[in-house]
Design a protein around this motif. Structure first.
Motif, PDB file in Angstrom:
ATOM      1  N   THR A 117     -31.271 -23.623 -21.922  1.00 56.07           N
ATOM      2  CA  THR A 117     -30.198 -23.893 -20.979  1.00 56.07           C
ATOM      3  C   THR A 117     -28.897 -24.022 -21.769  1.00 56.07           C
ATOM      4  O   THR A 117     -28.915 -24.138 -23.003  1.00 56.07           O
ATOM      5  N   TYR A 118     -27.783 -24.048 -21.055  1.00 55.86           N
ATOM      6  CA  TYR A 118     -26.518 -24.199 -21.766  1.00 55.86           C
ATOM      7  C   TYR A 118     -26.429 -25.562 -22.449  1.00 55.86           C
ATOM      8  O   TYR A 118     -25.898 -25.670 -23.567  1.00 55.86           O
ATOM      9  N   ASP A 119     -26.965 -26.579 -21.792  1.00 63.33           N
ATOM     10  CA  ASP A 119     -26.967 -27.923 -22.386  1.00 63.33           C
ATOM     11  C   ASP A 119     -27.659 -27.900 -23.743  1.00 63.33           C
ATOM     12  O   ASP A 119     -27.169 -28.481 -24.722  1.00 63.33           O
ATOM     13  N   GLU A 120     -28.820 -27.233 -23.808  1.00 64.86           N
ATOM     14  CA  GLU A 120     -29.566 -27.148 -25.064  1.00 64.86           C
ATOM     15  C   GLU A 120     -28.820 -26.317 -26.100  1.00 64.86           C
ATOM     16  O   GLU A 120     -28.841 -26.639 -27.300  1.00 64.86           O
ATOM     17  N   GLN A 122     -26.159 -17.843 -16.032  1.00 61.33           N
ATOM     18  CA  GLN A 122     -26.670 -18.643 -14.923  1.00 61.33           C
ATOM     19  C   GLN A 122     -26.804 -20.072 -15.447  1.00 61.33           C
ATOM     20  O   GLN A 122     -27.599 -20.341 -16.340  1.00 61.33           O
ATOM     21  N   ARG A 123     -26.026 -20.964 -14.894  1.00 63.90           N
ATOM     22  CA  ARG A 123     -25.901 -22.305 -15.476  1.00 63.90           C
ATOM     23  C   ARG A 123     -27.088 -23.212 -15.166  1.00 63.90           C
ATOM     24  O   ARG A 123     -27.433 -24.086 -15.979  1.00 63.90           O
ATOM     25  N   TYR A 124     -27.708 -23.029 -14.005  1.00 61.06           N
ATOM     26  CA  TYR A 124     -28.788 -23.920 -13.595  1.00 61.06           C
ATOM     27  C   TYR A 124     -30.049 -23.111 -13.288  1.00 61.06           C
ATOM     28  O   TYR A 124     -30.377 -22.834 -12.137  1.00 61.06           O
ATOM     29  N   PRO A 125     -30.786 -22.702 -14.338  1.00 62.02           N
ATOM     30  CA  PRO A 125     -31.956 -21.846 -14.154  1.00 62.02           C
ATOM     31  C   PRO A 125     -33.103 -22.549 -13.420  1.00 62.02           C
ATOM     32  O   PRO A 125     -33.173 -23.787 -13.383  1.00 62.02           O
ATOM     33  N   GLU A 126     -34.005 -21.747 -12.911  1.00 60.14           N
ATOM     34  CA  GLU A 126     -35.169 -22.266 -12.207  1.00 60.14           C
ATOM     35  C   GLU A 126     -36.075 -23.032 -13.169  1.00 60.14           C
ATOM     36  O   GLU A 126     -36.339 -22.610 -14.288  1.00 60.14           O
ATOM     37  N   GLY A 127     -36.553 -24.193 -12.726  1.00 53.19           N
ATOM     38  CA  GLY A 127     -37.460 -25.001 -13.525  1.00 53.19           C
ATOM     39  C   GLY A 127     -36.815 -25.810 -14.627  1.00 53.19           C
ATOM     40  O   GLY A 127     -37.507 -26.440 -15.431  1.00 53.19           O
ATOM     41  N   LYS A 128     -35.481 -25.823 -14.681  1.00 50.91           N
ATOM     42  CA  LYS A 128     -34.783 -26.500 -15.779  1.00 50.91           C
ATOM     43  C   LYS A 128     -34.032 -27.762 -15.335  1.00 50.91           C
ATOM     44  O   LYS A 128     -33.212 -28.302 -16.078  1.00 50.91           O
ATOM     45  N   TYR A 166     -22.584 -19.410 -11.723  1.00 49.26           N
ATOM     46  CA  TYR A 166     -22.421 -18.837 -13.065  1.00 49.26           C
ATOM     47  C   TYR A 166     -21.229 -19.452 -13.764  1.00 49.26           C
ATOM     48  O   TYR A 166     -20.228 -19.800 -13.137  1.00 49.26           O
ATOM     49  N   ARG A 167     -21.348 -19.532 -15.073  1.00 50.03           N
ATOM     50  CA  ARG A 167     -20.323 -20.147 -15.906  1.00 50.03           C
ATOM     51  C   ARG A 167     -19.895 -19.161 -16.987  1.00 50.03           C
ATOM     52  O   ARG A 167     -20.726 -18.541 -17.648  1.00 50.03           O
ATOM     53  N   PHE A 180     -32.182 -25.652  -9.144  1.00 48.19           N
ATOM     54  CA  PHE A 180     -31.984 -24.219  -9.332  1.00 48.19           C
ATOM     55  C   PHE A 180     -30.868 -23.687  -8.433  1.00 48.19           C
ATOM     56  O   PHE A 180     -30.889 -23.865  -7.223  1.00 48.19           O
ATOM     57  N   GLU A 181     -29.880 -23.043  -9.040  1.00 48.04           N
ATOM     58  CA  GLU A 181     -28.764 -22.435  -8.302  1.00 48.04           C
ATOM     59  C   GLU A 181     -28.553 -21.012  -8.818  1.00 48.04           C
ATOM     60  O   GLU A 181     -27.808 -20.798  -9.776  1.00 48.04           O
TER      61      GLU A 181
END
Length: 225
Positions: free
Chosen positions: A211-214, A175-181, A194-195, A189-190
């Motif tokens: 997150t994926y960025d991190e 899940q690429r854009y988690p809640e609260g991130k 998915y990626r 949040f989406e």
């Protein structure tokens, strides 16, 4: 981050709050178009970027009267994920997949016209910054006749969203854009987006709070924002 040389790998990385170590077999996985490449509003794709190996997906999808495309790399994992969901009583469809830069520009401008600049910047990536350009990102929906005929009418049920969150990493998707991130990803949040990053990376991220960025920043400091 802990990093060390490991046989057959460039490095071994341990993510915070995760018991899973990730072997980095080749730094080229981070190059644009490869499965660990990063695309975000903070890390746009090269202006000459062209997604490799784009094919028509065989998965059920919205706007069924025209092809929907993905990178060939993810077609088999998608098929396995769809089959696993179906065996658990969840029938999925794709509501969106690969988009060219021109497709994204049209979508972005349309959203600005309908919802305004601020809402567009929150929910729609600017052209050149969307993961959908890579062909490695998909939006999931629950199967329905409405979705099949018009992707704008697709939606994801809570049950399906929970199933994906729990199971998608088994098939290499996060899940690429988690809640609260949002402060970290730049995107609201989406639960449907998915990626594909491959199973080892997906499981490492799933086991962590990153997150994926991190995660990319842990692997290659300075590469991500």
């Amino acid at each position: 981050m802990q990093s060390q040389e490991s046989a057959g790998t460039v490095a071994t990385v341990s993510f915070p709050d995760s018991e899973t170590s990730l072997n980095v077999p080749d730094w080229s996985l981070l190059r644009p178009g490869n499965i660990w490449s990063l695309a975000s509003r903070y890390h746009p794709l090269p202006v000459d970027f062209k997604a490799p190996n784009i094919v028509d997906t065989q998965m059920a999808h919205g706007d069924s009267d025209r092809p929907m495309q993905v990178q060939k790399t993810i077609e088999s994992p998608l098929k396995q994920l769809f089959a696993a969901a179906e065996s658990d009583g969840i029938e999925l469809m794709l509501s969106s997949a690969y988009r060219s830069v021109s497709d994204q520009e049209e979508l972005y401008n349309s959203f600005v016209t309908k919802q305004g600049q601020a809402m567009a910047d929150l929910y729609v990536a600017k052209p050149g910054t969307s993961e959908h350009h890579t062909g490695l990102a998909v939006d999931f929906a629950i199967a329905s006749a409405a979705c099949e005929s018009d992707s704008d009418k697709c939606s994801l049920s809570v049950v399906a969203a929970d199933w994906l969150l729990e199971n998608a990493a088994t098939y290499g998707f996060i899940q690429r854009y988690p809640e609260g991130k949002q402060p970290l990803t730049g995107v609201a949040f989406e639960p449907w987006h998915y990626r594909y990053v491959g199973v080892p990376m997906a499981k490492a991220i799933s086991d962590s709070s990153l997150t994926y960025d991190e995660a990319v920043r842990q692997i290659a400091p300075g590469y991500a924002r």
